[in-house]
Design a protein around this motif. Structure first.
Motif, PDB file in Angstrom:
ATOM      1  N   PHE A 119      -3.430  -1.066  -3.677  1.00  0.00           N
ATOM      2  CA  PHE A 119      -2.101  -0.513  -3.860  1.00  0.00           C
ATOM      3  C   PHE A 119      -1.324  -0.441  -2.555  1.00  0.00           C
ATOM      4  N   LEU A 120      -2.000  -0.690  -1.418  1.00  0.00           N
ATOM      5  CA  LEU A 120      -1.266  -0.736  -0.154  1.00  0.00           C
ATOM      6  C   LEU A 120      -0.307  -1.919  -0.144  1.00  0.00           C
ATOM      7  N   PHE A 121      -0.581  -2.923  -0.987  1.00  0.00           N
ATOM      8  CA  PHE A 121       0.295  -4.088  -1.037  1.00  0.00           C
ATOM      9  C   PHE A 121       1.614  -3.749  -1.723  1.00  0.00           C
ATOM     10  N   GLY A 130      -2.431  -9.378  15.322  1.00  0.00           N
ATOM     11  CA  GLY A 130      -1.871 -10.467  14.523  1.00  0.00           C
ATOM     12  C   GLY A 130      -2.391 -10.453  13.098  1.00  0.00           C
ATOM     13  N   GLY A 131      -3.686 -10.146  12.928  1.00  0.00           N
ATOM     14  CA  GLY A 131      -4.228 -10.023  11.578  1.00  0.00           C
ATOM     15  C   GLY A 131      -3.678  -8.824  10.837  1.00  0.00           C
ATOM     16  N   THR A 132      -3.406  -7.748  11.583  1.00  0.00           N
ATOM     17  CA  THR A 132      -2.888  -6.528  10.964  1.00  0.00           C
ATOM     18  C   THR A 132      -1.492  -6.744  10.380  1.00  0.00           C
ATOM     19  N   ILE A 133      -0.669  -7.511  11.080  1.00  0.00           N
ATOM     20  CA  ILE A 133       0.701  -7.732  10.600  1.00  0.00           C
ATOM     21  C   ILE A 133       0.799  -8.969   9.713  1.00  0.00           C
ATOM     22  N   ASP A 167       3.893  -0.350   6.026  1.00  0.00           N
ATOM     23  CA  ASP A 167       2.451  -0.286   5.799  1.00  0.00           C
ATOM     24  C   ASP A 167       1.808   0.950   6.418  1.00  0.00           C
ATOM     25  N   LEU A 168       2.067   1.195   7.693  1.00  0.00           N
ATOM     26  CA  LEU A 168       1.455   2.357   8.351  1.00  0.00           C
ATOM     27  C   LEU A 168       1.889   3.679   7.711  1.00  0.00           C
ATOM     28  N   PRO A 169       3.195   3.898   7.474  1.00  0.00           N
ATOM     29  CA  PRO A 169       3.576   5.150   6.807  1.00  0.00           C
ATOM     30  C   PRO A 169       2.973   5.308   5.411  1.00  0.00           C
ATOM     31  N   VAL A 170       2.857   4.200   4.665  1.00  0.00           N
ATOM     32  CA  VAL A 170       2.294   4.302   3.314  1.00  0.00           C
ATOM     33  C   VAL A 170       0.813   4.631   3.384  1.00  0.00           C
ATOM     34  N   ARG A 171       0.091   4.018   4.316  1.00  0.00           N
ATOM     35  CA  ARG A 171      -1.327   4.374   4.486  1.00  0.00           C
ATOM     36  C   ARG A 171      -1.461   5.849   4.841  1.00  0.00           C
ATOM     37  N   SER A 172      -0.588   6.311   5.730  1.00  0.00           N
ATOM     38  CA  SER A 172      -0.608   7.720   6.110  1.00  0.00           C
ATOM     39  C   SER A 172      -0.334   8.608   4.896  1.00  0.00           C
ATOM     40  N   ARG A 224      10.402   6.497   9.542  1.00  0.00           N
ATOM     41  CA  ARG A 224      10.115   5.078   9.818  1.00  0.00           C
ATOM     42  C   ARG A 224      10.570   4.189   8.666  1.00  0.00           C
ATOM     43  N   VAL A 225      10.185   4.571   7.464  1.00  0.00           N
ATOM     44  CA  VAL A 225      10.559   3.774   6.294  1.00  0.00           C
ATOM     45  C   VAL A 225      12.078   3.698   6.157  1.00  0.00           C
ATOM     46  N   THR A 226      12.729   4.822   6.357  1.00  0.00           N
ATOM     47  CA  THR A 226      14.185   4.854   6.232  1.00  0.00           C
ATOM     48  C   THR A 226      14.853   3.937   7.238  1.00  0.00           C
ATOM     49  N   TRP A 227      14.387   3.992   8.491  1.00  0.00           N
ATOM     50  CA  TRP A 227      14.988   3.160   9.524  1.00  0.00           C
ATOM     51  C   TRP A 227      14.763   1.669   9.270  1.00  0.00           C
TER      52      TRP A 227
END
Length: 342
Positions: free
Chosen positions: A1-3, A227-230, A281-286, A304-307
């Motif tokens: 669901f992170l996708f 690079g793999g993370t992004i 991705d990072l905010p959603v994981r958080s 972050r998401v808003t910006w």
């Protein structure tokens, strides 16, 4: 669901809605993409015009919601490594039918004038059924890797298996490089696409999990890890970034040159991937971790998401109006030259 959340920030890439039946309209396509169902119909249109490369999110979603059922039916009864190997071999053999259909009917996947070929290739590329064998192959490969890990810890690993564990990652990477750089895989594309590379990928992932290959020390470099993370947001946002840039940036061609605009595209993709990673991705994981731990989601992550969302709108607007502004400036200059230079 992170996708899921990253897939939701995509904007239309006005490509024609392909296929037949549902979704036959742009609104239907939008509904199917929002529900992550766009690869399930036989003529789903890859999710176009709402980011057609997001089909694999829908495909993974189908396997996600049915994983437990298939695991109980197909994997849990296999109590031996030999049984897992037999099923794995059957999964590998299942990579051939789509390719054989193309050979039998002389289908050209690259000919957009071939109606049947395009419809069939869409099904073969994106439908969960054509990737089911790879899905099951991955499930039965996991117990095999676990058994190898157990033998390795007990010092009872056979010689051939020890070589695969030690050098399997390097060998798999070398094979893939040779295939796609020095060979021509496109004639058998559906074979490779529907599971022909299943053993190579399993060796690659299994050897990486066992962490014995010397090449892994290089791959674990922090820049390569980043690079793999992004890589996921970079992939899922490439159509969006490309359309925004081509739609707005290419209006600057008469003023900065086509060479500059075309070669700026990779940097646009990279910027979109980094923004999607840090902003979504990072905010959603958080957020998901906070729900599990019971801690409140920080305002910083919401910001972050808003910006990022505002940034996408701003960049698209700037690119759109930059060309119009340049056109207006040069029209004024042309009038001045005609008035005072004539």
């Amino acid at each position: 669901f992170l996708f899921y959340p990253t897939n939701r920030i995509v904007f239309p890439s006005m490509l024609p809605v392909g296929g037949c039946g549902f979704p036959g309209t742009v609104v239907g396509a939008l509904l199917s993409v929002c529900l992550m169902l766009h690869s399930w119909p036989l003529c789903g249109g890859h999710g176009g015009p709402w980011n057609h490369i997001s089909w694999f999110v829908s495909c993974l979603f189908a396997f996600y919601v049915t994983f437990d059922w298939w695991y109980r039916i197909l994997v849990k009864p296999l109590r031996t490594v030999r049984g897992c190997l037999m099923v794995f071999i059957l999964c590998y053999a299942a990579a051939c039918p789509a390719y054989l259909v193309c050979r039998y009917y002389t289908v050209n996947l690259w000919n957009f004038g071939d109606g049947f070929g395009q419809q069939y290739s869409q099904f073969a590329y994106t439908h969960p059924l054509t990737h089911f064998a790879s899905f099951v192959g991955g499930m039965v490969a996991a117990p095999i890797v676990g058994h190898v890990d157990l033998l390795m810890s007990e010092g009872r690993l056979p010689g051939v298996a020890e070589v695969v564990v030690r050098w399997g990652f390097t060998g798999a990477v070398a094979f893939l490089c040779c295939l796609f750089v020095f060979s021509s895989p496109w004639r058998r594309y559906l074979f490779w696409w529907n599971g022909g590379l299943l053993p190579v990928h399993c060796i690659l992932i299994g050897a990486a999990a066992l962490n014995q290959d010397p090449l892994l020390a290089i791959v674990e470099n922090r820049f390569l890890v980043f690079g793999g993370t992004i890589s996921y947001p970079l992939y899922i946002l490439q159509v969006v970034a490309g359309d925004l840039w081509i739609g707005g940036g290419y209006k600057l061609v008469p003023y900065v040159g086509d060479f500059v605009v075309r070669h700026a595209l990779p940097f646009v993709f990279l910027a979109a991937g980094v923004a999607g990673h840090f902003g979504v991705d990072l905010p959603v994981r958080s957020f998901l971790q906070s729900r599990k731990s019971g801690k409140p989601w920080s305002l910083r992550n919401a910001t972050r998401v808003t910006w990022v969302l505002l940034g996408i709108v701003a960049v698209s607007s700037v690119l759109h109006y930059a060309g119009r502004f340049c056109d207006a400036v040069f029209r004024v200059l042309d009038r001045l030259l005609l008035r005072f230079g004539g």
